[in-house]
Design a protein around this motif. Structure first.
Motif: not given
Length: 192
Positions: A33-38, A42-43, A114-129
């Protein structure tokens, strides 16, 4: 099996402990969480690579670490009347992503990141599954993908500043701030 890359998930709600310099019980969570905020200061936006196609329980000879012991036929795609694990992931098992219980777990996990760790989006590994049914067949309109869109799993907990809605999820694409990246043309009925 050695987990070098963190691609053998056991918990979809926790950062991989081995990547953290802080090993106390909440250390990896707080450090992430601290890494994401930092990075945000930094934009830099954070896209999390998620693995909802298999787990660390691997095939029939793998360990029972979580889902296998809770409700094996609910969480995994099984073949041969439940005698063996379907392996569409190449990792020994395939998560039954369109079972209602598993769909809820996936959406809850995305919402958590998204709500607790504040990430902005996702890449889904092997999304077709994520588009397969409990028999392993591709679905024309996979429920889990609609749940991700409608359940706000990948949508930011605050409204998008531009007021643009979330387009349908397309396997192989990734979600960024609740928007699908990599789509070359507007999808019918949606703003670009």
């Amino acid at each position: 099996m050695v987990n070098y890359w963190g691609y053998q998930p056991v918990s979809f709600f926790a950062p991989h402990r081995a990547y953290s310099s802080r090993q106390e019980p909440l250390g990896p969570v707080n450090e992430f969480r601290d890494m994401v905020k930092a990075l945000h200061r930094a934009g830099i936006e954070v896209i999390l690579d998620v693995v909802f196609n298999h787990t660390a329980e691997v095939g029939a000879d793998g360990p029972a670490l979580s889902l296998r012991g809770i409700d094996n036929p609910t969480y995994y795609v099984l073949e041969g009347g439940g005698a063996r694990y379907a392996d569409y992931s190449g990792c020994g098992n395939t998560l039954n992503a369109n079972n209602p219980v598993v769909r809820r777990m996936i959406v809850d996990s995305l919402r958590y990141w998204v709500t607790e760790m504040h990430v902005d989006g996702f890449r889904f590994d092997l999304a077709s599954i994520l588009s397969r049914d409990s028999a392993g067949q591709p679905l024309p309109n996979p429920p889990v993908l609609w749940d991700i869109e409608n359940g706000a799993g990948a949508r930011r907990h605050q409204a998008d500043r531009r007021g643009v809605g979330t387009p349908p999820v397309v396997p192989g694409r990734h979600l960024h701030r609740g928007r699908l990246e990599g789509v070359e043309r507007p999808l019918p009925g949606r703003l670009p």
